[in-house]
Design a protein around this motif. Structure first.
Motif, short mmCIF file in Angstrom:
data_model
loop_
_atom_site.label_atom_id
_atom_site.label_comp_id
_atom_site.label_asym_id
_atom_site.label_seq_id
_atom_site.Cartn_x
_atom_site.Cartn_y
_atom_site.Cartn_z
N GLU A 113 -11.26 7.89 -4.11
CA GLU A 113 -12.34 8.27 -3.11
C GLU A 113 -12.16 7.60 -1.80
OE1 GLU A 113 -16.09 6.90 -4.92
OE2 GLU A 113 -15.73 8.42 -6.56
N GLY A 114 -11.43 6.86 -1.63
CA GLY A 114 -10.92 6.14 -0.34
C GLY A 114 -11.37 4.75 -0.07
N MET A 115 -11.50 4.00 -1.06
CA MET A 115 -11.79 2.58 -0.75
C MET A 115 -11.08 1.99 0.10
SD MET A 115 -13.12 -0.17 -3.86
CE MET A 115 -11.50 -0.33 -4.80
N ILE A 116 -9.71 1.99 -0.23
CA ILE A 116 -8.74 1.36 0.73
C ILE A 116 -8.69 1.57 2.10
CG2 ILE A 116 -6.43 0.81 1.25
CD1 ILE A 116 -5.58 1.09 -1.89
N ALA A 117 -9.00 2.77 2.52
CA ALA A 117 -9.41 3.36 3.73
C ALA A 117 -10.52 2.60 4.31
CB ALA A 117 -9.43 4.88 3.82
N GLU A 118 -11.63 2.45 3.64
CA GLU A 118 -12.84 1.93 3.98
C GLU A 118 -12.71 0.53 4.39
OE1 GLU A 118 -17.17 2.47 1.69
OE2 GLU A 118 -16.03 0.58 1.37
N ILE A 119 -11.78 -0.23 3.56
CA ILE A 119 -11.75 -1.55 3.78
C ILE A 119 -10.76 -1.77 4.97
CG2 ILE A 119 -11.03 -3.91 2.91
CD1 ILE A 119 -12.19 -2.82 0.05
N GLY A 141 -15.68 -10.94 -2.00
CA GLY A 141 -15.06 -11.02 -3.29
C GLY A 141 -14.75 -9.79 -3.96
N LEU A 142 -14.33 -9.87 -5.19
CA LEU A 142 -13.62 -8.57 -5.94
C LEU A 142 -12.82 -7.54 -5.12
CD1 LEU A 142 -17.32 -8.12 -8.03
CD2 LEU A 142 -14.97 -9.11 -8.74
N GLU A 143 -13.65 -6.15 -4.81
CA GLU A 143 -12.86 -5.19 -4.23
C GLU A 143 -12.39 -5.67 -2.87
OE1 GLU A 143 -15.54 -3.42 -7.31
OE2 GLU A 143 -15.94 -4.97 -5.90
N TYR A 144 -13.38 -6.44 -2.21
CA TYR A 144 -13.08 -6.57 -0.79
C TYR A 144 -12.17 -7.77 -0.63
CZ TYR A 144 -16.59 -3.36 0.10
OH TYR A 144 -17.27 -2.45 0.32
N LYS A 145 -12.07 -8.75 -1.46
CA LYS A 145 -10.93 -9.68 -1.78
C LYS A 145 -9.53 -9.26 -1.91
CE LYS A 145 -9.72 -13.46 -4.77
NZ LYS A 145 -9.12 -14.47 -3.72
N PHE A 146 -9.42 -8.24 -3.15
CA PHE A 146 -8.18 -7.81 -3.54
C PHE A 146 -7.52 -6.85 -2.56
CE2 PHE A 146 -9.90 -10.16 -7.31
CZ PHE A 146 -9.10 -10.99 -7.54
N VAL A 147 -8.60 -5.83 -2.15
CA VAL A 147 -8.01 -4.65 -1.45
C VAL A 147 -7.59 -5.41 -0.05
CG1 VAL A 147 -8.40 -2.51 -0.18
CG2 VAL A 147 -9.23 -2.84 -2.79
N THR A 148 -8.34 -6.21 0.62
CA THR A 148 -7.67 -6.88 1.69
C THR A 148 -6.63 -7.72 1.78
OG1 THR A 148 -10.32 -7.10 2.50
CG2 THR A 148 -8.36 -8.67 3.46
N GLU A 149 -6.55 -8.32 0.52
CA GLU A 149 -5.16 -9.01 0.27
C GLU A 149 -3.94 -8.10 0.34
OE1 GLU A 149 -5.96 -11.70 -3.04
OE2 GLU A 149 -6.78 -13.33 -1.64
N HIS A 150 -4.28 -6.99 -0.25
CA HIS A 150 -3.32 -5.83 -0.59
C HIS A 150 -3.00 -5.32 1.02
CE1 HIS A 150 -0.93 -2.07 -1.11
NE2 HIS A 150 -2.04 -1.33 -0.74
N LEU A 151 -3.89 -5.27 1.90
CA LEU A 151 -3.93 -4.69 2.91
C LEU A 151 -3.20 -5.54 4.23
CD1 LEU A 151 -7.48 -2.67 3.67
CD2 LEU A 151 -4.77 -1.78 3.39
N ILE A 152 -3.18 -6.86 3.84
CA ILE A 152 -2.67 -7.63 4.92
C ILE A 152 -1.28 -8.25 4.37
CG2 ILE A 152 -4.96 -8.64 5.74
CD1 ILE A 152 -4.50 -11.18 3.96
N GLY A 153 -0.73 -7.48 3.12
CA GLY A 153 0.47 -7.83 2.76
C GLY A 153 0.63 -8.94 1.60
N LYS A 154 -0.38 -9.48 1.15
CA LYS A 154 -0.39 -10.77 0.12
C LYS A 154 -0.05 -9.98 -1.26
CE LYS A 154 -2.82 -14.38 0.03
NZ LYS A 154 -3.95 -15.20 0.05
N LEU A 155 -0.43 -8.69 -1.56
CA LEU A 155 -0.54 -8.19 -2.90
C LEU A 155 0.29 -6.75 -2.68
CD1 LEU A 155 -3.93 -9.06 -4.47
CD2 LEU A 155 -1.75 -10.32 -4.83
N SER A 156 0.93 -6.37 -3.81
CA SER A 156 1.47 -5.05 -3.67
C SER A 156 0.24 -4.31 -4.29
CB SER A 156 2.64 -4.94 -4.75
OG SER A 156 2.06 -5.09 -5.99
N TYR A 157 0.27 -2.90 -4.23
CA TYR A 157 -0.85 -2.11 -4.83
C TYR A 157 -1.07 -2.39 -6.59
CZ TYR A 157 -3.42 1.97 -6.04
OH TYR A 157 -4.61 2.98 -6.58
N ASP A 158 0.25 -2.51 -7.15
CA ASP A 158 -0.06 -2.77 -8.58
C ASP A 158 -0.65 -4.22 -8.78
OD1 ASP A 158 0.86 -0.25 -9.29
OD2 ASP A 158 2.91 -0.71 -9.57
#
Length: 322
Positions: A231-237, A254-271
């Motif tokens: 639904e676009g959670m990554i785009a929202e964050i 925390g939760l969605e905002y913590k992990f998706v942000t870490e993905h967006l700033i390059g700390k975590l891959s999508y998987d």
């Protein structure tokens, strides 16, 4: 956010001994949908008890599911959703004040309030009538603590809580260094500068718990996470980051905002993001249930309804209790 009330909840609100209905449950249990159907039946208004749905623009990640508030074409009025800006730090003291303002307004209009959410600390604070004091930020303390690990901060917090004989902070929610530092800030302030406490009366409420089978809950959490990503959670964050909200502020939530942000700033891959977030949400739901069971041990009576029942059967069961 508040919508115009069109029903008449006077009889429901005034004819019974309990002054409110509370509906609680873990994430993915369907509590909001149930609260909305019950509110439509009773002409009631819903007060949210969710520590993250207060933020505007944080919609998909917090699971606001605002469509749930529309039942058979009628939009149930709801409160304490979308009331502050992302990047700010909402807290229990502010929630207690905001809740009381909403509660008194709803009751004064002769309408029944329904408290609904999964933030156990917020729910227990308003039902039991915790007395709290506002605590200002302590820049010097924050600077001294900024390089400490979460384990070191947690140990400090435990020691301070013991000195204060404090049971007010939800240790299970201290899942980041920022949260731990804020908790230490509060405990340190209360240790050295006791202040006049805000007196909040306890509220007599019929408490309903939505009981969802653990495996069903796990399946629903996973499918809902996939749906929110689609639904676009990554785009929202990502949009929040582009607005200039610091990554560390989003990680704080925390939760969605913590992990998706870490993905967006390059700390975590999508998987990696998906796997770690899925585990964290399962753990969060388990902690929610631990809190609710703890409420029962602390003297609250929670009437559990089976989440798997048809909606009309759940509503009827609550009506019989009410």
């Amino acid at each position: 956010m508040k919508n115009e009330h069109t029903g008449d909840g006077t009889a429901a609100g005034a004819a019974f001994g309990k002054r409110m209905i509370t509906i609680l449950g873990p994430t993915a249990s369907g509590k909001t949908d149930l609260a909305a159907h019950l509110a439509a039946r009773l002409g009631a208004e819903i007060i949210s008890a969710d520590s993250r749905q207060v933020y505007r623009g944080m919609d998909i990640g917090t699971g606001k599911d605002l469509a749930d508030y529309t039942v058979e074409g009628h939009t149930v009025p709801y409160h304490l959703i979308d009331i502050c800006e992302p990047g700010t730090k909402y807290n229990l003291f502010r929630y207690q004040q905001d809740f009381l303002d909403c509660y008194e307004d709803i009751r004064n209009r002769g309408v029944l309030p329904i408290l609904c959410g999964g933030t156990g600390l917020y729910i227990e604070a308003v039902l039991k009538g915790y007395s709290l004091s506002p605590v200002p930020q302590n820049p010097g303390l924050r600077k001294a603590l900024e390089d400490k690990s979460l384990e070191e901060l947690t140990a400090m917090l435990v020691e301070l809580k013991a000195k204060n004989h404090s049971v007010m902070h939800n240790k299970t929610d201290v899942d980041s260094c920022q949260r731990a530092i804020r908790a230490i800030e509060i405990e340190t302030y209360n240790l050295t500068k006791p202040t006049e406490e805000r007196q909040c009366p306890p509220i007599d409420s019929l408490i309903i718990g939505v009981d969802i089978d653990r495996e069903a809950r796990r399946r629903k959490i996973t499918s809902r996470l996939k749906a929110r990503l689609e639904e676009g959670m990554i785009a929202e964050i990502g949009g929040l980051l582009k607005r200039g909200i610091p990554a560390e502020d989003l990680i704080y939530y925390g939760l969605e905002y913590k992990f998706v942000t870490e993905h967006l700033i390059g700390k975590l891959s999508y998987d990696e993001m998906f796997r770690q977030l899925e585990i964290a949400i399962h753990q969060f739901a388990k902690r929610q249930m631990t809190w609710f069971r703890g409420m029962e041990r602390r003297g609250f009576t929670i009437h559990w309804v089976n989440a798997a029942q048809k909606m009309e059967d759940k509503v009827e069961e609550i009506m019989n209790l009410w």
